[in-house]
Structures are given as structure tokens and as C-alpha cells.
Design a protein around this motif. Structure first.
Motif, PDB file in Angstrom:
ATOM      1  N   VAL A  73      10.902   1.313   4.483  1.00 38.71           N
ATOM      2  CA  VAL A  73      11.118   1.713   5.878  1.00 38.71           C
ATOM      3  C   VAL A  73      11.313   3.216   5.910  1.00 38.71           C
ATOM      4  CG1 VAL A  73      12.109  -0.490   6.592  1.00 38.71           C
ATOM      5  CG2 VAL A  73      13.591   1.299   5.663  1.00 38.71           C
ATOM      6  N   PRO A  74      10.909   3.856   7.030  1.00 37.60           N
ATOM      7  CA  PRO A  74      11.103   5.308   7.155  1.00 37.60           C
ATOM      8  C   PRO A  74      12.561   5.616   7.433  1.00 37.60           C
ATOM      9  CG  PRO A  74      10.158   4.465   9.163  1.00 37.60           C
ATOM     10  CD  PRO A  74      10.193   3.308   8.227  1.00 37.60           C
ATOM     11  N   GLU A  75      12.888   6.909   7.359  1.00 37.74           N
ATOM     12  CA  GLU A  75      14.255   7.316   7.649  1.00 37.74           C
ATOM     13  C   GLU A  75      14.613   7.041   9.101  1.00 37.74           C
ATOM     14  OE1 GLU A  75      14.733  11.364   6.578  1.00 37.74           O
ATOM     15  OE2 GLU A  75      14.384  11.035   4.427  1.00 37.74           O
ATOM     16  N   ASP A  76      13.639   7.236   9.998  1.00 34.89           N
ATOM     17  CA  ASP A  76      13.869   6.973  11.419  1.00 34.89           C
ATOM     18  C   ASP A  76      13.071   5.735  11.792  1.00 34.89           C
ATOM     19  OD1 ASP A  76      14.335   6.957  14.090  1.00 34.89           O
ATOM     20  OD2 ASP A  76      13.509   8.967  14.509  1.00 34.89           O
ATOM     21  N   LEU A 107       7.824  -9.180  11.872  1.00 31.08           N
ATOM     22  CA  LEU A 107       7.388  -8.217  10.865  1.00 31.08           C
ATOM     23  C   LEU A 107       6.674  -7.066  11.553  1.00 31.08           C
ATOM     24  CD1 LEU A 107       6.871  -7.254   7.951  1.00 31.08           C
ATOM     25  CD2 LEU A 107       4.781  -8.661   7.977  1.00 31.08           C
ATOM     26  N   VAL A 108       7.132  -5.840  11.252  1.00 29.87           N
ATOM     27  CA  VAL A 108       6.477  -4.630  11.760  1.00 29.87           C
ATOM     28  C   VAL A 108       5.936  -3.851  10.581  1.00 29.87           C
ATOM     29  CG1 VAL A 108       6.722  -2.482  13.065  1.00 29.87           C
ATOM     30  CG2 VAL A 108       8.011  -4.539  13.756  1.00 29.87           C
ATOM     31  N   SER A 109       4.606  -3.655  10.532  1.00 38.37           N
ATOM     32  CA  SER A 109       3.971  -2.902   9.448  1.00 38.37           C
ATOM     33  C   SER A 109       3.397  -1.614  10.013  1.00 38.37           C
ATOM     34  CB  SER A 109       2.856  -3.721   8.800  1.00 38.37           C
ATOM     35  OG  SER A 109       3.376  -4.911   8.244  1.00 38.37           O
ATOM     36  N   GLY A 110       3.419  -0.560   9.214  1.00 41.35           N
ATOM     37  CA  GLY A 110       2.883   0.736   9.640  1.00 41.35           C
ATOM     38  C   GLY A 110       1.977   1.341   8.593  1.00 41.35           C
ATOM     39  N   ALA A 111       0.778   1.794   9.010  1.00 39.52           N
ATOM     40  CA  ALA A 111      -0.189   2.416   8.095  1.00 39.52           C
ATOM     41  C   ALA A 111      -0.441   3.842   8.556  1.00 39.52           C
ATOM     42  CB  ALA A 111      -1.484   1.628   8.065  1.00 39.52           C
ATOM     43  N   PRO A 112      -0.448   4.820   7.653  1.00 43.54           N
ATOM     44  CA  PRO A 112      -0.658   6.216   8.052  1.00 43.54           C
ATOM     45  C   PRO A 112      -2.103   6.454   8.498  1.00 43.54           C
ATOM     46  CG  PRO A 112      -0.613   6.056   5.669  1.00 43.54           C
ATOM     47  CD  PRO A 112      -0.264   4.676   6.186  1.00 43.54           C
ATOM     48  N   TYR A 157       0.839  -1.207   0.000  1.00 43.67           N
ATOM     49  CA  TYR A 157       0.000   0.000   0.000  1.00 43.67           C
ATOM     50  C   TYR A 157       0.868   1.248   0.000  1.00 43.67           C
ATOM     51  CZ  TYR A 157      -3.788  -3.177   1.234  1.00 43.67           C
ATOM     52  OH  TYR A 157      -4.691  -4.201   1.224  1.00 43.67           O
ATOM     53  N   TYR A 158       0.336   2.308  -0.605  1.00 38.21           N
ATOM     54  CA  TYR A 158       1.067   3.557  -0.720  1.00 38.21           C
ATOM     55  C   TYR A 158       1.295   4.138   0.673  1.00 38.21           C
ATOM     56  CZ  TYR A 158       1.974   8.463  -1.840  1.00 38.21           C
ATOM     57  OH  TYR A 158       2.526   9.721  -1.922  1.00 38.21           O
ATOM     58  N   ARG A 159       2.547   4.538   0.918  1.00 40.37           N
ATOM     59  CA  ARG A 159       2.994   5.179   2.152  1.00 40.37           C
ATOM     60  C   ARG A 159       2.955   4.239   3.352  1.00 40.37           C
ATOM     61  NH1 ARG A 159       0.168  10.359   3.798  1.00 40.37           N
ATOM     62  NH2 ARG A 159       1.894  10.293   5.295  1.00 40.37           N
ATOM     63  N   TRP A 160       2.822   2.943   3.098  1.00 42.64           N
ATOM     64  CA  TRP A 160       2.903   1.986   4.187  1.00 42.64           C
ATOM     65  C   TRP A 160       4.387   1.620   4.368  1.00 42.64           C
ATOM     66  CZ3 TRP A 160      -1.189  -2.028   5.735  1.00 42.64           C
ATOM     67  CH2 TRP A 160      -2.462  -1.442   5.746  1.00 42.64           C
ATOM     68  N   TYR A 161       4.726   1.193   5.562  1.00 43.62           N
ATOM     69  CA  TYR A 161       6.078   0.753   5.869  1.00 43.62           C
ATOM     70  C   TYR A 161       6.068  -0.706   6.300  1.00 43.62           C
ATOM     71  CZ  TYR A 161       7.296   5.708   5.750  1.00 43.62           C
ATOM     72  OH  TYR A 161       7.488   6.997   5.343  1.00 43.62           O
ATOM     73  N   TYR A 162       7.143  -1.402   5.855  1.00 39.74           N
ATOM     74  CA  TYR A 162       7.276  -2.822   6.171  1.00 39.74           C
ATOM     75  C   TYR A 162       8.729  -3.067   6.610  1.00 39.74           C
ATOM     76  CZ  TYR A 162       3.210  -2.722   3.090  1.00 39.74           C
ATOM     77  OH  TYR A 162       2.026  -2.424   2.493  1.00 39.74           O
ATOM     78  N   ALA A 163       8.896  -3.462   7.846  1.00 42.46           N
ATOM     79  CA  ALA A 163      10.257  -3.714   8.367  1.00 42.46           C
ATOM     80  C   ALA A 163      10.317  -5.137   8.900  1.00 42.46           C
ATOM     81  CB  ALA A 163      10.596  -2.710   9.466  1.00 42.46           C
ATOM     82  N   ARG A 176      16.504  -6.256   9.031  1.00 39.76           N
ATOM     83  CA  ARG A 176      16.987  -6.879   7.808  1.00 39.76           C
ATOM     84  C   ARG A 176      17.042  -5.826   6.700  1.00 39.76           C
ATOM     85  NH1 ARG A 176      13.857 -12.093   5.610  1.00 39.76           N
ATOM     86  NH2 ARG A 176      14.456 -12.797   7.730  1.00 39.76           N
ATOM     87  N   GLU A 177      17.964  -5.941   5.823  1.00 38.15           N
ATOM     88  CA  GLU A 177      18.102  -4.992   4.728  1.00 38.15           C
ATOM     89  C   GLU A 177      16.820  -4.991   3.901  1.00 38.15           C
ATOM     90  OE1 GLU A 177      19.991  -2.075   2.476  1.00 38.15           O
ATOM     91  OE2 GLU A 177      20.632  -3.027   4.348  1.00 38.15           O
ATOM     92  N   PRO A 178      16.168  -3.800   3.749  1.00 42.68           N
ATOM     93  CA  PRO A 178      14.904  -3.772   3.010  1.00 42.68           C
ATOM     94  C   PRO A 178      15.107  -4.026   1.530  1.00 42.68           C
ATOM     95  CG  PRO A 178      15.608  -1.544   3.548  1.00 42.68           C
ATOM     96  CD  PRO A 178      16.569  -2.468   4.239  1.00 42.68           C
ATOM     97  N   GLU A 179      14.126  -4.678   0.930  1.00 43.90           N
ATOM     98  CA  GLU A 179      14.184  -4.919  -0.508  1.00 43.90           C
ATOM     99  C   GLU A 179      14.016  -3.618  -1.284  1.00 43.90           C
ATOM    100  OE1 GLU A 179      11.157  -7.743  -1.294  1.00 43.90           O
ATOM    101  OE2 GLU A 179      11.937  -9.236   0.126  1.00 43.90           O
TER     102      GLU A 179
END
Length: 482
Positions: A101-104, A147-152, A75-81, A93-96
Motif C-alpha cells: 500500500v502507498p503511504e497515502d 480489493l483495491v488494486s493500483g497499477a502505475p 507486479y513491481y510498483r503495484w499496490y494491493y489494499a 486490513r493490515e497489509p501483509e
């Protein structure tokens, strides 16, 4: 300041005050409803986002477990770490894709540590530096991998802000419409109250008979509802009672003034006579034996006449006051016998008027005051003799009907004009204004008779027409006197 506002509010009209009060109440209701709706919408959207995060992580967790990489829809603007847990410490882990992932990533890493420590799914809302609010969810993909996912949350906040804007605009328009139209409806509903106030001011500044008088009924002036209609009816009834009371009082005052004037005039004549005869004794001729006896006899006659007048006035006053010791001594008596006694006395004193006692019951026993009953009969018979020419036949009869005894005194004289029928029982009233008081009496006979009959619980009525006058005395058989 508050006191000034309070005084200004009190000076407003009732309809405006009710409209403002209704508006304030509506504002509170709108605020409660808006707050509840906004809270529900925020919670609903947050729950949907949580479900969306969970479903997305299920698919991505399967991809990581099967292929070791993140594949599928992102998804757009989602983060997956993705974190590998080494010695209890999660390592990113090094993101694909660098955009995964965000800058911070400190907040994501902290959530991964919390998941590793608790070994359960962790859900949290964090303000990522430079990114805004995000809903973060951490779960274990397989042993040693988190797995850590983030949704705005921007979309949720935008939706909530738009909802609040729509609510505020809608509620403000609804509030304005409610105040404006509510004030108009209240003014229309309270119009009867304004009419009452206008009528009351008119009554206060003018004669009641000249005012706008009564308020229109609901069929003529709809509005206000049943409560205001009840008030309007009560107000009209009160005005009618006031009008009737004022009319009765005015009539009573007029009668009192006329009574005082007539009583003064009636007493003035015998008093002047007494004074004149008393002055005669200052002269020698009046002290001669013959003259003195004649003057003394006239003095006694005038004094007796004045005494009778005063006795009648006192009797009327006591009867009007309904005194406990009213001048009635009740006992069982025969009405037929009293009529015969009155007829005999009339024949002895009025030879020029033939009297007939009509056939009737042999005896009618009643509880009454015999002396006062004789006074009523004597007054009626004397009235027939005084106000009719010599030779006019007079009749009296007793009858019993419908639980009452009736005595009818009838004369065949000229009758009483229709314009005088309502006033013949007034005190000092004479049908013939030119009649001498020596011949016509003081004008109290019929008033005394009616008052005495009413004191016995009965009635005295006048009937007849030209060529006939009929007075009817009606007395209850049970005895209704006080």
C-alpha cells in the motif's frame, strides 16, 4: 508584419510557393495522423492495463477467498489494499507487506467506499501523492471484503512520449524531404512555364523572328505533364499565328505603300499633261482655232485616261471592301455568247493579232454580271495584244468540267518569266518596266480581272511557260457571286 510576410510570399517563385503550400498541407496531414495514432496507442495501452488489472484481481480475489491472504504473482510498483466492510464503511486490513500500500491511502479508501456504495466494480485514474498517476480498480472479493488494486501509468506515458518523439522527428524529416524534393520536381515540371516567360520576354524586347521562337515539344524536353504540354502547344500555336499575322501585316503595309506610290505616279502623268495643256491657253498662238481644238482633244484624252484609272481604283476598292452594293448585277447569261462578243470586239480593235475561238459547248448558262464578265474577257484579250509582238496568235475557248465553266485565253508570245508569275496580278505591276504607259496601260487590268472573277465566286489562274501564256477563268456553274 503580416502584410510584409504576405508581400514577401507573393514575390516568391511559383515553384517555391507551391512547395511551401504542399509542405503546409503535409504538416496539417502529419499533425492529424500523429494525433490520431497517439490517441489510439494511448487508448490501446490503457485498455491492456485495465485487462491486466482485472485478470490480476481475479486471481488475487480467489486467493483471498480461499486462504484469506494475498498470494500469487505481484507486479513491481503495484499496490494491493484489502478492505473489510463494517457497518457499510470499508476499513483497511493490515497489509501483509508494507510495500503493498502507498503511504497515502486516501485515494484507495475513497474508491473502496464508492464500490461499497454502488456495489459494482469501479475503475478510476488518480494522481497518488508522491507516486504519480495510477489506474485504480475496486471489486468485491466476497461479501464484506473489497480489493483495491493500483497499477502505475508511467510505462504508458513513457511509451506515448517516445511515440510522439519518433513521430515528430520522422514527420520533420519527411516534411523537409518533401519540400526540398517537391520543389525540385515542381521546378522541373514548371520549366516549360519558365521557357514561355523567357520566350515572351524575348518577343517583347526583340523582333519575333529573332527570338528563341518555339518551345520544344514534350519528346524533346520532357516534363510538366499533359496540362503543361497542352499549354506549350497552345503557346507555340499562338506564336505561329502572331508570326504569320505580323508577316501578313508587314506585307500588306508594304503593298499599301507601293500602291500609294504607284497610284500617285500614275495620276501624276495625266495631271501634269492637263496642267501643261491648260497653261498653253495663256498664249495667243494656242488660242488659234486649229491649235485650240488640238489641245482640247488632248486634254479630253488625258482626262479620259485619268477617269479610267480612277474608275478602276474605285472598282478595286469596292471589291476589296466586299460591299453589300458591290458592283455586280447578277442575271442569267450565256458565257459562250459573251466570249464571242469579246472576240469580235478584239478583232475589230487589234488587227495585228489573229484570234481563234476554239470549239466548245454551244451554250453555257451562268448567273453572272454580263458587263463585268465582258470587262474580264476584254482585259485578258487586251493584255495578250499589248504584251506580245504584232502577228502573235491569240486563242480563246470555253469548256465545262467538274461543275465549273472555264475560259482559257492563250497567246503564243514570249511568255511571262517565272520570277514575275507571282506578281502579275499585283496592282500597277508591269513585267516590262521600260514599256510606255501609253502602250502598256496602267497595270490594273489583271488586278481588276482577278477581283471581278473572285467576286463571282471563281478564280483566275496563270499557266504556261516560255513561248506561251495561258490565263484560265473558272466560274462555278451554280453561280457563287456575292
Amino acid at each position: 508584419m503580416i502584410g510584409r510576410l504576405r508581400r514577401s510570399y507573393r514575390r516568391l517563385r511559383l515553384g517555391t510557393r507551391l512547395a511551401l503550400g504542399l509542405g503546409a498541407l503535409s504538416l496539417v496531414v502529419f499533425a492529424v495522423v500523429g494525433t490520431a495514432l497517439t490517441t489510439y496507442m494511448r487508448d490501446y495501452l490503457s485498455a491492456q492495463l485495465n485487462d491486466q488489472l482485472k485478470l490480476a484481481q481475479v486471481a488475487q480475489s480467489k486467493s483471498i477467498a480461499d486462504y484469506g491472504t494475498l498470494t500469487g504473482k505481484k507486479y513491481y510498483r503495484w499496490y494491493y489494499a484489502v478492505y473489510d466492510v463494517k457497518d457499510g464503511t470499508p476499513v483497511l486490513r493490515e497489509p501483509e507487506d508494507p510495500a503493498d500500500v502507498p503511504e497515502d491511502v486516501d485515494d484507495l479508501t475513497a474508491l473502496a467506499r464508492m464500490q461499497t456504495a454502488t456495489n459494482t466494480e469501479v475503475l478510476s485514474t488518480e494522481d497518488l501523492r508522491g507516486e504519480g498517476l495510477y489506474r485504480l480498480r475496486a471489486c468485491e472479493v466476497e461479501p464484506g471484503v473489497v480489493l483495491v488494486s493500483g497499477a502505475p501509468l508511467d510505462d504508458i506515458e513513457d511509451t506515448v512520449r517516445q511515440l510522439i518523439t519518433v513521430q515528430v522527428v520522422t514527420f520533420v524529416l519527411a516534411l523537409l524531404a518533401l519540400v526540398v524534393f517537391g520543389r525540385a520536381m515542381l521546378r522541373r515540371g514548371l520549366q516549360p512555364l519558365s521557357d514561355m516567360a523567357y520566350t515572351a520576354h524575348g518577343i517583347a524586347s526583340h523582333d519575333l523572328s529573332e527570338s528563341a521562337s518555339r518551345l520544344p515539344l514534350r519528346a524533346e524536353a520532357p516534363g510538366g505533364g499533359p496540362e503543361v504540354e497542352e499549354l506549350r502547344t497552345a503557346f507555340n500555336t499562338m506564336l505561329e499565328h502572331i508570326d504569320a499575322s505580323l508577316a501578313v501585316r508587314a506585307e500588306a503595309e508594304q503593298r499599301l505603300r507601293r500602291f500609294v506610290a504607284d497610284a500617285s505616279h500614275e495620276l501624276r502623268t495625266p495631271l501634269m499633261s492637263v496642267r501643261g495643256y491648260a497653261d498653253l491657253f495663256q498664249y495667243a498662238p494656242a488660242n488659234a482655232p486649229g491649235e485650240r481644238d488640238k489641245h482640247l482633244a488632248r486634254l479630253r484624252a488625258e482626262a479620259a485616261r485619268m477617269g479610267v484609272l480612277l474608275d478602276d481604283l474605285l472598282l478595286l476598292a469596292r471589291l476589296d471592301a466586299a460591299e453589300v452594293d458591290a458592283p455586280l448585277r447578277m442575271e442569267d447569261a450565256d458565257l459562250v455568247d459573251l466570249v464571242e462578243q469579246a472576240a469580235d470586239a478584239f478583232r475589230a480593235s487589234h488587227h495585228g493579232h489573229p484570234l481563234t475561238v476554239l470549239p466548245g459547248p454551244a451554250s453555257v448558262r451562268l448567273r453572272l454580271d454580263p458587263h463585268r464578265a465582258r470587262q474580264v474577257l476584254d482585259n485578258l484579250l487586251t493584255n495578250a495584244a499589248v504584251h506580245t509582238p504584232a502577228g502573235t496568235p491569240v486563242s480563246v475557248g470555253v469548256s465545262v468540267t467538274a461543275g465549273a465553266a472555264r475560259v482559257r485565253v492563250t497567246d503564243r508570245g514570249p511568255g511571262i518569266p517565272s520570277g514575275d508569275r507571282d506578281q502579275v496580278f499585283d496592282r500597277f505591276y508591269r513585267v516590262d518596266k521600260a514599256r510606255s504607259r501609253d502602250r502598256g496601260g496602267s497595270g490594273l487590268g489583271l488586278s481588276v480581272a482577278r477581283s471581278l472573277v473572285r467576286a463571282h465566286g471563281g478564280s483566275l489562274d496563270l499557266d504556261g511557260g516560255p513561248g506561251e501564256t495561258v490565263f484560265t477563268v473558272t466560274l462555278p456553274l451554280g453561280g457563287g457571286g456575292r
